[in-house]
Scaffold this motif. Structure first.
Motif, PDB file in Angstrom:
ATOM      1  N   GLU A 170       1.046  -1.112   0.029  1.00 32.06           N
ATOM      2  CA  GLU A 170      -0.003  -0.082  -0.045  1.00 32.06           C
ATOM      3  C   GLU A 170       0.963   1.149   0.227  1.00 32.06           C
ATOM      4  N   PHE A 171       1.743   1.337  -0.993  1.00 26.49           N
ATOM      5  CA  PHE A 171       2.589   2.467  -0.945  1.00 26.49           C
ATOM      6  C   PHE A 171       1.955   3.685  -0.984  1.00 26.49           C
ATOM      7  N   GLY A 172       0.798   4.051  -1.561  1.00 25.69           N
ATOM      8  CA  GLY A 172      -0.011   5.207  -1.466  1.00 25.69           C
ATOM      9  C   GLY A 172      -0.264   5.766  -0.196  1.00 25.69           C
ATOM     10  N   ASP A 173      -0.412   4.871   0.820  1.00 27.11           N
ATOM     11  CA  ASP A 173      -0.779   4.937   2.301  1.00 27.11           C
ATOM     12  C   ASP A 173       0.442   5.326   3.323  1.00 27.11           C
ATOM     13  N   GLU A 174       1.441   5.599   2.646  1.00 25.62           N
ATOM     14  CA  GLU A 174       2.902   5.646   3.684  1.00 25.62           C
ATOM     15  C   GLU A 174       2.551   6.909   4.196  1.00 25.62           C
ATOM     16  N   ASN A 175       2.942   6.928   5.710  1.00 28.20           N
ATOM     17  CA  ASN A 175       3.050   7.939   6.168  1.00 28.20           C
ATOM     18  C   ASN A 175       4.361   9.090   6.208  1.00 28.20           C
ATOM     19  N   THR A 176       4.116   9.705   5.059  1.00 24.00           N
ATOM     20  CA  THR A 176       5.370  10.537   4.754  1.00 24.00           C
ATOM     21  C   THR A 176       5.301  12.020   4.736  1.00 24.00           C
ATOM     22  N   GLN A 177       3.767  12.326   5.173  1.00 20.13           N
ATOM     23  CA  GLN A 177       3.546  13.789   4.914  1.00 20.13           C
ATOM     24  C   GLN A 177       4.306  14.526   5.736  1.00 20.13           C
ATOM     25  N   ASN A 178       4.618  14.238   6.827  1.00 19.20           N
ATOM     26  CA  ASN A 178       5.343  15.254   7.506  1.00 19.20           C
ATOM     27  C   ASN A 178       6.854  15.313   7.642  1.00 19.20           C
ATOM     28  N   LEU A 179       7.174  14.419   6.947  1.00 16.45           N
ATOM     29  CA  LEU A 179       8.468  14.279   6.578  1.00 16.45           C
ATOM     30  C   LEU A 179       9.200  14.988   5.497  1.00 16.45           C
ATOM     31  N   LYS A 180      10.302  15.774   5.686  1.00 20.35           N
ATOM     32  CA  LYS A 180      11.023  16.689   4.656  1.00 20.35           C
ATOM     33  C   LYS A 180      11.571  15.569   3.496  1.00 20.35           C
ATOM     34  N   PRO A 181      11.634  15.896   2.227  1.00 23.53           N
ATOM     35  CA  PRO A 181      12.031  15.031   1.268  1.00 23.53           C
ATOM     36  C   PRO A 181      13.384  14.403   1.677  1.00 23.53           C
ATOM     37  N   GLU A 182      14.284  15.409   2.047  1.00 21.13           N
ATOM     38  CA  GLU A 182      15.717  14.805   2.314  1.00 21.13           C
ATOM     39  C   GLU A 182      15.890  13.903   3.458  1.00 21.13           C
ATOM     40  N   ILE A 183      14.746  13.893   4.400  1.00 21.66           N
ATOM     41  CA  ILE A 183      14.476  12.856   5.636  1.00 21.66           C
ATOM     42  C   ILE A 183      14.075  11.547   4.917  1.00 21.66           C
ATOM     43  N   GLU A 184      13.129  11.629   4.090  1.00 25.35           N
ATOM     44  CA  GLU A 184      12.394  10.470   3.642  1.00 25.35           C
ATOM     45  C   GLU A 184      13.441   9.830   2.678  1.00 25.35           C
ATOM     46  N   ILE A 185      14.281  10.479   2.087  1.00 24.41           N
ATOM     47  CA  ILE A 185      15.343   9.886   1.135  1.00 24.41           C
ATOM     48  C   ILE A 185      16.396   9.200   2.076  1.00 24.41           C
ATOM     49  N   ALA A 186      16.880   9.898   3.042  1.00 22.53           N
ATOM     50  CA  ALA A 186      17.613   9.583   3.997  1.00 22.53           C
ATOM     51  C   ALA A 186      17.331   8.214   4.619  1.00 22.53           C
ATOM     52  N   SER A 187      16.097   7.937   5.059  1.00 18.89           N
ATOM     53  CA  SER A 187      15.340   6.784   5.465  1.00 18.89           C
ATOM     54  C   SER A 187      15.873   5.635   4.551  1.00 18.89           C
ATOM     55  N   TYR A 188      15.576   5.851   3.159  1.00 15.64           N
ATOM     56  CA  TYR A 188      16.014   4.628   2.170  1.00 15.64           C
ATOM     57  C   TYR A 188      17.346   4.207   2.250  1.00 15.64           C
ATOM     58  N   ALA A 189      18.381   5.438   2.768  1.00 11.71           N
ATOM     59  CA  ALA A 189      19.952   5.003   2.837  1.00 11.71           C
ATOM     60  C   ALA A 189      19.776   4.133   4.262  1.00 11.71           C
ATOM     61  N   ILE A 190      19.140   4.498   5.241  1.00 12.42           N
ATOM     62  CA  ILE A 190      19.249   3.943   6.441  1.00 12.42           C
ATOM     63  C   ILE A 190      18.536   2.619   6.589  1.00 12.42           C
ATOM     64  N   ALA A 191      17.642   2.317   5.649  1.00  9.28           N
ATOM     65  CA  ALA A 191      17.337   1.027   5.469  1.00  9.28           C
ATOM     66  C   ALA A 191      18.183   0.157   4.913  1.00  9.28           C
ATOM     67  N   ARG A 192      18.912   0.542   4.018  1.00  5.44           N
ATOM     68  CA  ARG A 192      20.021  -0.387   3.377  1.00  5.44           C
ATOM     69  C   ARG A 192      20.973  -0.567   4.481  1.00  5.44           C
ATOM     70  N   MET A 193      21.211   0.341   5.608  1.00  3.17           N
ATOM     71  CA  MET A 193      22.202   0.193   6.242  1.00  3.17           C
ATOM     72  C   MET A 193      21.618  -0.989   7.491  1.00  3.17           C
ATOM     73  N   LEU A 194      20.400  -0.835   7.696  1.00  5.36           N
ATOM     74  CA  LEU A 194      19.823  -1.948   8.716  1.00  5.36           C
ATOM     75  C   LEU A 194      19.845  -3.216   7.885  1.00  5.36           C
ATOM     76  N   VAL A 195      19.910  -3.426   6.849  1.00  2.39           N
ATOM     77  CA  VAL A 195      19.670  -4.853   6.419  1.00  2.39           C
ATOM     78  C   VAL A 195      21.081  -5.283   6.158  1.00  2.39           C
ATOM     79  N   SER A 196      21.899  -4.396   5.783  1.00  4.81           N
ATOM     80  CA  SER A 196      23.333  -4.476   5.692  1.00  4.81           C
ATOM     81  C   SER A 196      23.901  -4.907   7.172  1.00  4.81           C
ATOM     82  N   CYS A 197      23.731  -4.520   8.274  1.00  5.82           N
ATOM     83  CA  CYS A 197      23.972  -4.923   9.540  1.00  5.82           C
ATOM     84  C   CYS A 197      23.731  -6.057   9.848  1.00  5.82           C
ATOM     85  N   ILE A 198      22.562  -6.516   9.558  1.00  2.00           N
ATOM     86  CA  ILE A 198      21.888  -7.797   9.955  1.00  2.00           C
ATOM     87  C   ILE A 198      22.577  -8.846   8.942  1.00  2.00           C
TER      88      ILE A 198
END
Length: 334
Positions: A59-87
Motif C-alpha cells: 500500500e505505497f500510496g498510504d505511506e505516512n510520509t506527509q510530515n517528513l521533509k524530502p531529504e529525510i524521507e530519502i535518508a530513510s532509504y539510505a538507513i534502511a539499506r544500512m539496517l539490512v546490511s548490519c543484519i
C-alpha cells in the motif's frame, strides 16, 4: 536527459543519484544525524521500510510520509539499506530490493511520461523500445520466474528480442531491483551497526517470528526421509557430496535454523572442521550473496539423494512440503 525532478518526485525514487545528492547535502555526519530529531524520524521511517519489505506490504500510496521533509524521507532509504546490511541476511536484502522496486514501479505507473522516461533512462532502459538486444535482455531477466521470459520462448529478429506491450514496465522494475540488490550489503562501520542494534534486533525478531509462523518450532522427527538420511550419513562419518551438503544446509536454513545451529548438525561428523563448515554453511545460507532454496524432490532424485521413501513422499513434490505435512499430522494427533 534534460529533466530536473523536484523534491516531491525524488522521494519516490530514492535510488537515483539526484535523490542521494539531495540527502547528502543535508546529512554531513551520519553519527550526528542519527542523534538528531530528523535522524530519529528517518530511522523510524527506515524501520518501516524494512518491516514493509518483510511483510510484503504494497500500500505505497498510504505511506505516512506527509510530515517528513524530502531529504529525510530519502535518508530513510539510505538507513534502511544500512539496517539490512548490519543484519547481513541475504533474504532480507533481497526483500528490501524487491520492495523498493515495487514501490518505484507503483509511482512510475501514475507519473508523467517524461518522468517515467527519465527514471527508466537512469537505470539503462529505453521506454520506447519495441525490441532489446539479446545480450542486454539476457542480463535483465535471469531472476524473472515466468516462463515467458525465457529466451527460448521469445521472438528474436536481427539480434533483438521483441517486447510486448507492458513488458518494458516489468523490465524497469526488475532492473531497479537488481541495481539495489547488487549494491548490498553495504560496508557499514561497526560503530554505526552498534548504534542501530536496537532497531536491527526488532527486525531480526520479526523475521524469526515469520519463520516460526510458517514452519513452527523445528521438529527433527518431521524431517523428510532424505534429510534424515543425510544427517545419519554425517553422524556415521560419511563424506557427503556437494549437493548433499547443499540440500541439508538450505533445508535447515529455510525452516529457521541459524548458521550456528546448522554447523552443530555437521559437528556430529567425526572429521568435523569448524572453519570449513562455517564457511560452507554461511555461503549456502546466503551470506555469500545469494540465498538458496532447498532442491525439489525431482532434483534430489536426479542426484541420488532421494532415499527411504514412504507413503507421505507420494503426496508431495518438495522436502519442505513433506516437513509441513508431517508437522500438521503430528499436531492433529496431539
Amino acid at each position: 536527459m534534460g529533466i530536473v525532478l523536484d523534491r516531491k518526485e525524488l522521494i519516490k525514487y530514492p535510488f537515483l543519484k539526484e535523490s542521494q545528492q539531495l540527502a547528502r547535502r543535508h546529512v554531513e555526519s551520519l553519527e550526528e544525524f542519527l542523534g538528531s530529531s530528523p535522524g530519529v524520524a528517518a530511522l523510524e521511517r527506515a524501520k518501516e521500510r524494512v518491516v514493509a519489505a518483510l511483510t510484503f506490504k504494497k500500500e505505497f500510496g498510504d505511506e505516512n510520509t506527509q510530515n517528513l521533509k524530502p531529504e529525510i524521507e530519502i535518508a530513510s532509504y539510505a538507513i534502511a539499506r544500512m539496517l539490512v546490511s548490519c543484519i547481513n541476511d541475504r533474504s532480507l536484502v533481497d526483500r528490501l530490493a524487491r520492495y523498493e522496486a515495487e514501490r518505484a514501479s507503483f509511482f512510475l505507473a501514475a507519473d508523467e511520461p517524461e518522468i517515467r522516461r527519465f527514471v527508466a533512462w537512469s537505470v539503462g532502459i529505453d521506454t520506447g523500445a519495441v525490441a532489446m538486444p539479446v545480450i542486454r535482455y539476457v542480463e535483465l531477466v535471469p531472476h524473472l520466474r515466468d516462463r515467458r521470459w525465457r529466451l527460448v520462448n521469445r521472438e528474436i529478429r536481427q539480434g533483438g528480442v521483441n517486447l510486448e506491450a507492458g513488458e518494458i514496465d516489468e523490465l524497469i522494475r526488475e532492473r531497479i531491483r537488481a541495481i539495489i540488490a547488487d549494491q548490498l550489503p553495504l560496508r557499514v562501520p561497526a560503530g554505526i551497526c552498534e548504534r542501530l542494534a536496537p532497531v536491527t534486533g526488532e527486525i531480526v525478531a520479526l523475521r524469526q517470528q515469520q519463520v516460526l509462523e510458517q514452519f513452527g518450532e523445528i521438529k527433527e522427527e518431521a524431517f523428510p526421509p532424505c534429510i534424515s538420511a543425510l544427517i545419519q550419513a554425517i553422524t556415521a562419518g560419511t563424506n557427503l557430496t556437494h549437493m548433499g551438503r547443499f540440500a541439508i544446509t538450505s533445508f535447515l536454513h529455510t525452516i529457521g535454523m541459524n548458521v550456528a545451529q546448522i554447523a552443530e548438525v555437521f559437528a556430529r561428523a567425526p572429521d568435523f572442521d569448524p572453519d570449513m563448515t562455517m564457511y560452507q554453511v554461511e555461503h549456502i545460507s546466503g551470506r555469500g550473496g545469494t540465498e538458496y532454496t532447498p532442491p525439489s524432490c525431482a532434483t534430489m532424485r536426479t542426484f541420488g539423494l532421494c532415499t527411504n521413501r514412504d507413503r507421505d513422499c507420494e503426496r508431495v513434490s518438495h522436502p519442505l512440503s513433506y516437513y509441513r505435512l508431517k508437522k500438521n499430522i503430528k499436531k492433529k494427533r496431539n
